[in-house]
Write an enzyme that holds these catalytic residues in place. Sequence first.
Site, mmCIF file in Angstrom:
data_model
loop_
_atom_site.group_PDB
_atom_site.id
_atom_site.type_symbol
_atom_site.label_atom_id
_atom_site.label_comp_id
_atom_site.label_asym_id
_atom_site.label_seq_id
_atom_site.Cartn_x
_atom_site.Cartn_y
_atom_site.Cartn_z
ATOM 1 C CE LYS A 172 -0.049 -7.066 -19.629
ATOM 2 N NZ LYS A 172 0.503 -8.033 -20.564
ATOM 3 N N GLY A 201 5.066 -2.834 -19.129
ATOM 4 C CA GLY A 201 4.072 -2.207 -18.275
ATOM 5 C C GLY A 201 3.961 -2.898 -16.944
ATOM 6 N N GLY A 216 2.567 -7.350 -10.509
ATOM 7 C CA GLY A 216 3.660 -7.856 -11.323
ATOM 8 C C GLY A 216 4.087 -6.788 -12.296
ATOM 9 C CG ASP A 253 7.005 -14.108 -23.558
ATOM 10 O OD1 ASP A 253 7.968 -14.906 -23.531
ATOM 11 O OD2 ASP A 253 6.947 -13.105 -22.825
ATOM 12 N N GLY A 289 8.702 -5.406 -18.881
ATOM 13 C CA GLY A 289 9.232 -4.263 -19.590
ATOM 14 C C GLY A 289 8.159 -3.390 -20.217
#
Lengths: 188, 477
Positions: B108, B91, B86, B201, B89
């Site tokens: 990540k 990483g 996946g 988020d 923005g």
Amino acid sequence: MGGGVGSWTSGVGVQRDDLMPLVYGELRRIAARYISRERPGQTLQPTALVNEAYVRLAAERPREFANKTHFLAIAALSMRQILVQRARARNAQKRGGAPHRVTLDDRNVSAEAPAGIDVLALDEALTRLAEFDAEQARIVELRYFGGLTVEETADVLGSSPATVKRHWAMARAWLKQAIEPGAPAPAE
Amino acid sequence: MNVERWARLKALFEGALDQPADARTAWLREACGTDESLLREAEALLHTHQTDDDFLEQPAQIDPADLEPFADGTVLGSYRIVREIGRGGMGVVYLAYDTRLERDVALKALPPVLAADADLRRRLRREANAAARIKHDAVAVVHALEEIDEHLVIVSEYVQGETLRAVLSHGAIDPSRAHSFAVEIAGALAAAHEAGVIHRDLKPENIIVTETGRVKVVDFGIAHVEAPEGTRMTVPGRALGTPAYMAPEQLVGGVVTPRVDVYAFGIVFSEMLTGVHPLMGTGATVPPRFAALVARCVQTSPDERYGSGAELLRALVSDITPPALEATAGAPIGSPRWWWEFHQAITAAVYWVMTWPAWMGRQSVGGRVGRALFIAILIAVIAAANLRLYLWFTSRFYPAELRWARRRVGSWVRGADWLFVIALATMGILVGEDRSPVAVVLIAVASGAAIAFLFIERGTARAAFRSSTTARTSTPP
């Protein structure tokens, strides 16, 4: 041949080369700088990337990269590998194999390959072409993935621009038949 | 195609090109002689060439972001990249293998340009440390934040499953399941808020539905660390994060409190119930019993929302009336579901009736063996019959939960069935030595039961649940 970069062997230019990781790394570094400066979604020509990488590498390691044509061949191959790998990752994610799709912001990168060319199909067809005409396959790799002009390509291959043009025309026609659904099927 | 044939084709193609355009076909025909298939191939190639647009003439267009990821197999410290799974923005996320602890992890990697910022690095470290302290089943564990070469790498638990986004692409989730997801998500938020971490988020992309049907919230706290000016995190006209799930005060850059997560939760819950984002304006409405709760979550003023995950969780488990009798009661007589229900009820009754011959068998076998067999049969009857009645009841009165119920108790029912059949048959054989008619009953019922659950029940279940068993089989490879 299973197709793909991994199984892809002789003929089309350089194979696994010692300088390859250097070139690959440099291309990635340059791209990262573009990402930090540019708006998302903006695309680059390979020409710009490849030239910038050459300038930097030739300055840093003049001995290894004295031979520009050798560098160009590696760079074109690197670009091909990078694009194929990206296309594979994208496909895998599209199939729903994205278990952990972390989104740090909403920018879900680059939807489709531009100009509607299926990079994976092209890669596979190119691998097949290399089996009976390594030179033509190499021309396509240099011109399409490396962004080289006919003259530069002729330089790398040590041949004449007229010859490159003739081979380029035939390779293009054959590849188009091989990967575009509307075109007549290619000769096997 | 072989090299030789290709060489001939090449000679024909190039030879034809040397001819004037109108003479090419005739030239080819002559050059090919009797080889019809070669002629056809050469003509096709020539035709493609002549009618060609600008195929491949423009070099590949490269999105710089395509060059960012690591190649599969790249080694970063003690981690080996398996594949990209996946990206966002800030990483790219990879499935990686931790060669030191020998486990899969989600990794990540922040791009060097972000990792180079000392202040960002400090804040990210603080957030990751806080996130690592959250302990909750529905929170993906953050293992570590590591600096490897020029990269800043966040290592967390690898959660296998589909994102809630992918699940929602099939449409709304049935209310009782949505409710149980909501409880888990609220629990995760409660634990995080307790630990002083705000997700910032929360959205369907950050919620994974695992293969066992549980949910896990990923990316706690680290989803959203503001990046320095001039990086692409602050592309003009683009708010940080995902506006569609962001609380109004977050959109305008106000103070971020746990209440922003409550807001995002409200949107996600509503989307689970209706299948669409509430701002899509499709007119889909949240079931009445959840409406008040959702409305309170998405209040514009933060003070009017629930204050934290804990408060939200309390409301979810106590204020919501059970998904009672609003679902349609029982299946119509004679329908496949009705037959399946019938089968469940009859089987439960037969199992109970069998305790009587089993009791007789016990006396006839006698001793410890007889007692043990009888107890085994009794346990099997209690388990199998009650679980079946539970399924029957769920099917009659809470059909929406039936799929869950079957998945939850299916293997227990199966186990109890086997125990019943084996114990009954064993007792029958032992009793058989006395030539008692009880033996006949025991063995007959044991075989009957085996046939019933091995064949008949499978048939009725397949007929009754055909649509629902095929609907959700897409799991990632």
